[in-house]
Design a protein around this motif. Structure first.
Motif, PDB file in Angstrom:
ATOM      1  N   LEU A  69       1.100  -1.245   0.053  1.00  0.00           N
ATOM      2  CA  LEU A  69       0.127  -0.126  -0.104  1.00  0.00           C
ATOM      3  C   LEU A  69       0.761   1.358   0.021  1.00  0.00           C
ATOM      4  CD1 LEU A  69      -2.743   1.252   0.117  1.00  0.00           C
ATOM      5  CD2 LEU A  69      -2.630   1.144   2.805  1.00  0.00           C
ATOM      6  N   ALA A  70       1.748   1.275   0.779  1.00  0.00           N
ATOM      7  CA  ALA A  70       2.737   2.534   0.842  1.00  0.00           C
ATOM      8  C   ALA A  70       3.420   2.662  -0.426  1.00  0.00           C
ATOM      9  CB  ALA A  70       4.012   2.183   1.974  1.00  0.00           C
ATOM     10  N   MET A  71       3.820   1.496  -1.112  1.00  0.00           N
ATOM     11  CA  MET A  71       4.685   1.846  -2.328  1.00  0.00           C
ATOM     12  C   MET A  71       3.428   2.156  -3.495  1.00  0.00           C
ATOM     13  SD  MET A  71       6.455  -1.265  -4.519  1.00  0.00           S
ATOM     14  CE  MET A  71       7.483  -1.541  -3.378  1.00  0.00           C
ATOM     15  N   ARG A  72       2.333   1.682  -3.293  1.00  0.00           N
ATOM     16  CA  ARG A  72       1.143   2.222  -4.465  1.00  0.00           C
ATOM     17  C   ARG A  72       1.064   3.668  -4.328  1.00  0.00           C
ATOM     18  NH1 ARG A  72      -4.850   0.326  -4.540  1.00  0.00           N
ATOM     19  NH2 ARG A  72      -4.784   1.810  -2.768  1.00  0.00           N
ATOM     20  N   GLU A  73       0.804   4.013  -3.097  1.00  0.00           N
ATOM     21  CA  GLU A  73       0.455   5.599  -2.991  1.00  0.00           C
ATOM     22  C   GLU A  73       1.457   6.349  -2.952  1.00  0.00           C
ATOM     23  OE1 GLU A  73      -2.680   6.530  -2.429  1.00  0.00           O
ATOM     24  OE2 GLU A  73      -3.175   4.336  -2.577  1.00  0.00           O
ATOM     25  N   ASN A  74       2.845   6.100  -2.569  1.00  0.00           N
ATOM     26  CA  ASN A  74       3.999   6.788  -2.978  1.00  0.00           C
ATOM     27  C   ASN A  74       4.167   6.902  -4.378  1.00  0.00           C
ATOM     28  OD1 ASN A  74       5.155   7.745  -0.268  1.00  0.00           O
ATOM     29  ND2 ASN A  74       5.792   5.783   0.063  1.00  0.00           N
ATOM     30  N   ASP A  75       4.118   5.882  -5.154  1.00  0.00           N
ATOM     31  CA  ASP A  75       4.172   6.062  -6.729  1.00  0.00           C
ATOM     32  C   ASP A  75       3.415   7.012  -7.435  1.00  0.00           C
ATOM     33  OD1 ASP A  75       6.270   4.157  -6.644  1.00  0.00           O
ATOM     34  OD2 ASP A  75       5.211   2.486  -7.242  1.00  0.00           O
ATOM     35  N   ARG A  76       1.992   7.008  -6.830  1.00  0.00           N
ATOM     36  CA  ARG A  76       0.975   7.759  -7.353  1.00  0.00           C
ATOM     37  C   ARG A  76       1.278   9.386  -7.071  1.00  0.00           C
ATOM     38  NH1 ARG A  76      -4.884   5.107  -5.124  1.00  0.00           N
ATOM     39  NH2 ARG A  76      -4.748   3.510  -6.950  1.00  0.00           N
ATOM     40  N   ARG A  77       1.883   9.422  -5.976  1.00  0.00           N
ATOM     41  CA  ARG A  77       2.355  11.110  -5.633  1.00  0.00           C
ATOM     42  C   ARG A  77       3.492  11.407  -6.240  1.00  0.00           C
ATOM     43  NH1 ARG A  77      -1.301   8.636  -2.601  1.00  0.00           N
ATOM     44  NH2 ARG A  77      -2.665  10.003  -1.564  1.00  0.00           N
ATOM     45  N   LEU A  78       4.465  10.489  -6.351  1.00  0.00           N
ATOM     46  CA  LEU A  78       5.614  10.782  -7.385  1.00  0.00           C
ATOM     47  C   LEU A  78       5.119  11.069  -8.602  1.00  0.00           C
ATOM     48  CD1 LEU A  78       8.810  10.944  -7.218  1.00  0.00           C
ATOM     49  CD2 LEU A  78       8.773   8.545  -8.059  1.00  0.00           C
ATOM     50  N   SER A  79       4.189  10.451  -9.358  1.00  0.00           N
ATOM     51  CA  SER A  79       3.713  10.765 -10.413  1.00  0.00           C
ATOM     52  C   SER A  79       3.058  12.170 -10.665  1.00  0.00           C
ATOM     53  CB  SER A  79       2.736   9.647 -11.213  1.00  0.00           C
ATOM     54  OG  SER A  79       3.170   8.444 -11.061  1.00  0.00           O
ATOM     55  N   GLN A  80       2.263  12.358  -9.508  1.00  0.00           N
ATOM     56  CA  GLN A  80       1.824  13.773  -9.297  1.00  0.00           C
ATOM     57  C   GLN A  80       2.774  15.021  -9.232  1.00  0.00           C
ATOM     58  OE1 GLN A  80      -0.572  14.481  -5.711  1.00  0.00           O
ATOM     59  NE2 GLN A  80      -2.362  14.618  -7.025  1.00  0.00           N
ATOM     60  N   ALA A  81       3.792  14.678  -8.406  1.00  0.00           N
ATOM     61  CA  ALA A  81       4.988  15.751  -8.318  1.00  0.00           C
ATOM     62  C   ALA A  81       5.759  15.710  -9.797  1.00  0.00           C
ATOM     63  CB  ALA A  81       6.162  14.971  -7.127  1.00  0.00           C
ATOM     64  N   ARG A  82       5.765  14.722 -10.402  1.00  0.00           N
ATOM     65  CA  ARG A  82       6.586  14.743 -11.805  1.00  0.00           C
ATOM     66  C   ARG A  82       5.493  15.580 -12.816  1.00  0.00           C
ATOM     67  NH1 ARG A  82       6.717   9.693 -12.441  1.00  0.00           N
ATOM     68  NH2 ARG A  82       9.068   9.156 -12.006  1.00  0.00           N
ATOM     69  N   ALA A  83       4.253  15.265 -12.732  1.00  0.00           N
ATOM     70  CA  ALA A  83       3.419  16.262 -13.359  1.00  0.00           C
ATOM     71  C   ALA A  83       3.660  17.683 -13.039  1.00  0.00           C
ATOM     72  CB  ALA A  83       1.911  15.898 -13.300  1.00  0.00           C
ATOM     73  N   GLY A  84       3.551  18.121 -11.757  1.00  0.00           N
ATOM     74  CA  GLY A  84       3.798  19.365 -11.180  1.00  0.00           C
ATOM     75  C   GLY A  84       5.184  20.042 -11.884  1.00  0.00           C
ATOM     76  N   ALA A  85       6.093  19.104 -11.666  1.00  0.00           N
ATOM     77  CA  ALA A  85       7.671  19.567 -12.107  1.00  0.00           C
ATOM     78  C   ALA A  85       7.565  19.894 -13.657  1.00  0.00           C
ATOM     79  CB  ALA A  85       8.617  18.653 -11.738  1.00  0.00           C
ATOM     80  N   ASN A  86       6.891  18.987 -14.457  1.00  0.00           N
ATOM     81  CA  ASN A  86       6.714  19.135 -15.804  1.00  0.00           C
ATOM     82  C   ASN A  86       6.204  20.386 -16.243  1.00  0.00           C
ATOM     83  OD1 ASN A  86       8.471  16.694 -16.509  1.00  0.00           O
ATOM     84  ND2 ASN A  86       6.542  15.759 -16.562  1.00  0.00           N
ATOM     85  N   ALA A  87       5.168  20.756 -15.617  1.00  0.00           N
ATOM     86  CA  ALA A  87       4.214  21.916 -15.802  1.00  0.00           C
ATOM     87  C   ALA A  87       5.078  23.175 -15.397  1.00  0.00           C
ATOM     88  CB  ALA A  87       2.987  21.931 -14.958  1.00  0.00           C
ATOM     89  N   VAL A  88       5.940  22.940 -14.340  1.00  0.00           N
ATOM     90  CA  VAL A  88       6.878  24.027 -14.048  1.00  0.00           C
ATOM     91  C   VAL A  88       7.870  24.345 -15.155  1.00  0.00           C
ATOM     92  CG1 VAL A  88       8.769  24.947 -12.538  1.00  0.00           C
ATOM     93  CG2 VAL A  88       6.463  23.978 -11.649  1.00  0.00           C
ATOM     94  N   GLY A  89       8.319  23.182 -15.758  1.00  0.00           N
ATOM     95  CA  GLY A  89       9.089  23.382 -16.856  1.00  0.00           C
ATOM     96  C   GLY A  89       8.641  23.976 -18.161  1.00  0.00           C
ATOM     97  N   GLU A  90       7.534  24.010 -18.379  1.00  0.00           N
ATOM     98  CA  GLU A  90       6.798  24.489 -19.501  1.00  0.00           C
ATOM     99  C   GLU A  90       6.470  26.051 -19.355  1.00  0.00           C
ATOM    100  OE1 GLU A  90       6.611  22.839 -22.348  1.00  0.00           O
ATOM    101  OE2 GLU A  90       7.687  21.388 -21.435  1.00  0.00           O
ATOM    102  N   LEU A  91       6.715  26.553 -18.121  1.00  0.00           N
ATOM    103  CA  LEU A  91       6.363  27.942 -17.951  1.00  0.00           C
ATOM    104  C   LEU A  91       7.331  28.835 -18.772  1.00  0.00           C
ATOM    105  CD1 LEU A  91       5.942  28.304 -13.951  1.00  0.00           C
ATOM    106  CD2 LEU A  91       4.377  28.391 -15.639  1.00  0.00           C
ATOM    107  N   ARG A  92       6.418  29.985 -19.169  1.00  0.00           N
ATOM    108  CA  ARG A  92       7.359  30.854 -19.937  1.00  0.00           C
ATOM    109  C   ARG A  92       7.717  31.973 -19.156  1.00  0.00           C
ATOM    110  NH1 ARG A  92       6.841  30.945 -25.406  1.00  0.00           N
ATOM    111  NH2 ARG A  92       7.180  33.280 -25.350  1.00  0.00           N
TER     112      ARG A  92
END
Length: 227
Positions: A69-92
């Motif tokens: 359960l810990a692994m599944r939920e941590n993976d989900r939130r890591l993906s969420q963090a990755r999406a946020g970081a990618n969005a930051v990278g696309e800022l002008r």
């Protein structure tokens, strides 16, 4: 062409994954309500719609289930963090000369923090589970070793994501990347815990603290994108 045996094995594997997912979902609810120590295998199995035997045919113990359960939920939130970081990278971002200016730099950091926080969910139940994970890790040596190793993998992933995102925006950490990420995680987690305990103003304070922190441990190194 797929054989009858292969098709049967695939169906069994799919059903097994579905069974495990239902057991994990049921355990999540019960762990949040009662804590891991007080939760019973029988109740988890019943909540998921299975027997005690079905539980033990999928997980050797409650601790093994909790690790999954810990692994599944941590993976989900890591993906969420990755999406946020990618969005930051696309800022002008602002021009280089504006980035070098203190007010322009501050405004840019605010945009980075706002964009990143916009991708993160507010999940009180997960905060409860996180505390249960830490408690079990301190009480169970084997689980503690697992968690230390997995936490290292998560931090390494976040470190790579955040370092790349900052780099795309013309920033770099002024301290080593690992320490920077661990400090940012500590600030983020502590603010969320306070908010879960009723500190309504922590939403604003978290944003301000992260802006202050990022400004304190980063510096501009290359031109930003032109708006």
């Amino acid at each position: 062409m797929e054989s009858v045996q292969e098709r049967g094995d695939r169906d069994i594997s799919r059903k097994r994954r579905q069974t495990q997912a239902r057991l994990l979902d049921a355990a999540y609810e019960i762990f949040v309500r009662d804590g891991v120590g007080a939760a019973s295998v029988d109740e988890i199995a019943e909540r998921a719609g299975f027997t005690r035997g079905a539980f033990y045919s999928n997980f050797a113990s409650k601790t093994e289930l909790f690790a999954q359960l810990a692994m599944r939920e941590n993976d989900r939130r890591l993906s969420q963090a990755r999406a946020g970081a990618n969005a930051v990278g696309e800022l002008r971002l602002v021009r280089k000369e504006q980035l070098d200016d203190a007010s322009g730099y501050h405004a840019m950091v605010e945009r980075v923090v706002d964009e990143f926080l916009g991708w993160q969910s507010e999940d009180r139940d997960w905060l409860v589970i996180e505390q249960e994970i830490r408690l079990l890790a301190m009480r169970d040596e084997e689980f503690g070793r697992y968690l230390l190793g997995y936490h290292g993998v998560v931090c390494e992933g976040l470190q790579r994501i955040l370092t790349e995102a900052l780099g795309r925006n013309g920033l770099r950490f002024t301290i080593d990347d690992t320490s920077a990420v661990r400090i940012a995680l500590a600030v983020y987690t502590e603010s969320n815990v306070q908010r879960a305990m009723g500190a309504a103003e922590e939403d604003i304070r978290l944003r301000d603290k992260l802006v202050f922190l990022i400004e304190a441990i980063t510096e501009p190194v290359s031109p930003g994108r032109v708006e």
